[in-house]
Design an enzyme around this catalytic site. Sequence first.
Site, PDB file in Angstrom:
ATOM      1  NE  ARG A   1      22.033 -25.547 -10.601  1.00  0.00           N
ATOM      2  CZ  ARG A   1      21.882 -26.729  -9.478  1.00  0.00           C
ATOM      3  NH1 ARG A   1      22.537 -26.655  -8.243  1.00  0.00           N
ATOM      4  NH2 ARG A   1      20.831 -27.569  -9.883  1.00  0.00           N
TER       5      ARG A   1
ATOM      6  CB  ALA B   1      17.190 -44.870  -6.107  1.00  0.00           C
TER       7      ALA B   1
ATOM      8  CD  GLU C   1      15.205 -30.773  -4.645  1.00  0.00           C
ATOM      9  OE1 GLU C   1      16.278 -31.431  -5.077  1.00  0.00           O
ATOM     10  OE2 GLU C   1      15.276 -29.468  -4.832  1.00  0.00           O
TER      11      GLU C   1
ATOM     12  CD  GLU D   1      -1.322  -2.295   2.215  1.00  0.00           C
ATOM     13  OE1 GLU D   1       0.088  -2.656   1.964  1.00  0.00           O
ATOM     14  OE2 GLU D   1      -2.095  -3.043   2.646  1.00  0.00           O
TER      15      GLU D   1
ATOM     16  CB  ALA E   1       9.472 -39.490   0.881  1.00  0.00           C
ATOM     17  N   GLY E   2       8.688 -41.228   3.275  1.00  0.00           N
ATOM     18  CA  GLY E   2       7.556 -42.063   4.019  1.00  0.00           C
ATOM     19  C   GLY E   2       7.164 -41.615   5.509  1.00  0.00           C
ATOM     20  CB  ALA E   3       9.441 -40.119   8.413  1.00  0.00           C
TER      21      ALA E   3
ATOM     22  CB  ALA F   1      19.666 -52.471  -6.310  1.00  0.00           C
TER      23      ALA F   1
HETATM   24  C1  AOF Z   1      -0.204  -5.301   4.390  1.00  0.00           C
HETATM   25  N1  AOF Z   1       0.749  -4.966   3.307  1.00  0.00           N
HETATM   26  O1  AOF Z   1       2.221  -5.349   2.021  1.00  0.00           O
HETATM   27  C2  AOF Z   1       1.964  -6.604   3.623  1.00  0.00           C
HETATM   28  C3  AOF Z   1       1.436  -6.998   4.981  1.00  0.00           C
HETATM   29  O2  AOF Z   1       6.833  -6.263  10.066  1.00  0.00           O
HETATM   30  P1  AOF Z   1       5.847  -5.758   8.921  1.00  0.00           P
HETATM   31  O3  AOF Z   1       5.786  -4.310   9.416  1.00  0.00           O
HETATM   32  O4  AOF Z   1       6.568  -6.155   7.671  1.00  0.00           O
HETATM   33  O5  AOF Z   1       4.392  -6.348   9.177  1.00  0.00           O
HETATM   34  C4  AOF Z   1       4.472  -7.912   8.702  1.00  0.00           C
HETATM   35  C5  AOF Z   1       2.798  -8.377   8.815  1.00  0.00           C
HETATM   36  O6  AOF Z   1       2.145  -7.283   7.895  1.00  0.00           O
HETATM   37  C6  AOF Z   1       2.824  -9.760   8.042  1.00  0.00           C
HETATM   38  O7  AOF Z   1       2.816 -10.703   9.025  1.00  0.00           O
HETATM   39  C7  AOF Z   1       1.269  -9.386   7.611  1.00  0.00           C
HETATM   40  O8  AOF Z   1       0.281  -9.924   8.663  1.00  0.00           O
HETATM   41  C8  AOF Z   1       1.242  -8.068   7.229  1.00  0.00           C
HETATM   42  N2  AOF Z   1       1.863  -7.937   5.987  1.00  0.00           N
HETATM   43  N3  AOF Z   1       0.431  -6.111   5.137  1.00  0.00           N
HETATM   44  O9  AOF Z   1      -0.926  -4.498   4.837  1.00  0.00           O
HETATM   45  C9  AOF Z   1       1.829  -5.638   2.942  1.00  0.00           C
HETATM   46  N4  AOF Z   1       3.297  -7.609   3.409  1.00  0.00           N
HETATM   47 ZN    ZN Z   2       0.847  -2.919   6.067  1.00  0.00          ZN
END
Ligand code: AOF
Ligand code: ZN
Length: 369
Positions: free
Chosen positions: A208, A163, A300, A53, A306-308, A165
């Site tokens: 990469r 894989a 990976e 914002e 994977a199983g666990a 054996a």
């Molecule tokens: C928003 N707009 O673009 C994002 C939000 O530590 P801060 O200030 O960066 O806050 C992180 C928290 O804010 C995050 O855990 C989530 O709840 C919110 N992120 N909120 O209005 C944004 N990235």
């Molecule tokens: Zn915010």
Amino acid sequence: MQNDAVYMARALELAQLGRFTTSPNPNVGCVIVLNDQIVGEGFHLRAGEPHAEVHALRMAGEKALGATAYVTLEPCSHHGRTPPCADALISAGVKRVVAAMQDPNPEVAGRGLFRLQQAGIEVEHGLMMAQAERVNQGFFKRMRTGFPYLQLKLAASLDGKTAMASGESQWITSEASRKDVQQFRAESSAILSTSATVIADNPSLNVRWSELSNGIRQEYPERDLRQPLRIILDGHNRVTPDLRLFSLPGDILLVRTERGDERWPDNIEKMVIPAHNGGIDLVVLMMQLGRRQINTIWTEAGPTLAGALLQAGLVDELVLYMAPKLLGDDARGLCKLPGLSALSQAPEFKLADVQQVGNDLRLRLLPQT
Ligand code: AOF
Ligand code: ZN
């Protein structure tokens, strides 16, 4: 309004631009519209830097007065690393705010929308919510449950083997699939593997960037291309500092069941987790990784982990690359699931997506609950 969906779709597109960098924060996009014209756009790039914002309001300047703001996540109401976005929207004189969904972060959780409403701003939420959920699967799962969103990568032949054996396995799938894997690694907060895998294959487990197919390197300045945290499970203290992953850029978290300080490699993060069934207690591990603000984990490793993970119910998604090869009866199976005797006990999955990748098939599968 008729064009609401168009502007929200643009905000979602912007949110996606943060997908390699925002962790542990969510991906958020914002579009500001006055008289049916976009006057401001922004997205969140990195934790600690301004929210979506704020970028959009800066671009809009005075044109934010009387405008509508489209945001893919409820504007925040708390002082985190940055001040509340709800307050920034109020002081800029925005008339209407359309949010795709509420922020499940308990620090926000409806308070951002409430504060806007209290200030006399028209507030709506729920527009394109399903799409908004998808751009932050990891962050939302962690906020709602405390656990990271875990993807398990598997590579198999047509006969479901992973894989030979002898253990030879590294190149079952094609070059195209290996490039595709780079994309998943790049979008993850962390890559999870085991000492058995790193000792057998000596992999880098890093991204990469030059191999990523769609020009990401041009789009992002070098400083933004972070390496995901590499998490290595080493229940039997077998990892040694001469392995390749230690010489490559990026952080490493080594997980063991006992402290024994003198035998840990240098310059790594240490985590000690209780033992369970002769290995590391995976549920406790995931809880700790959630606390460490890991949103998404790309796994990976071999058939044992994977199983666990599957048996512990910790897998959110399987990403299975299937190569058109037959490895035969002596080859090793895809995941170890001891004790299955009836079909009714067999884990089942829902097919979420199928794509051809080079000469392989990529299946994305969600566990049936
Ligand atoms: C928003 N707009 O673009 C994002 C939000 O530590 P801060 O200030 O960066 O806050 C992180 C928290 O804010 C995050 O855990 C989530 O709840 C919110 N992120 N909120 O209005 C944004 N990235
Ligand atoms: Zn915010």
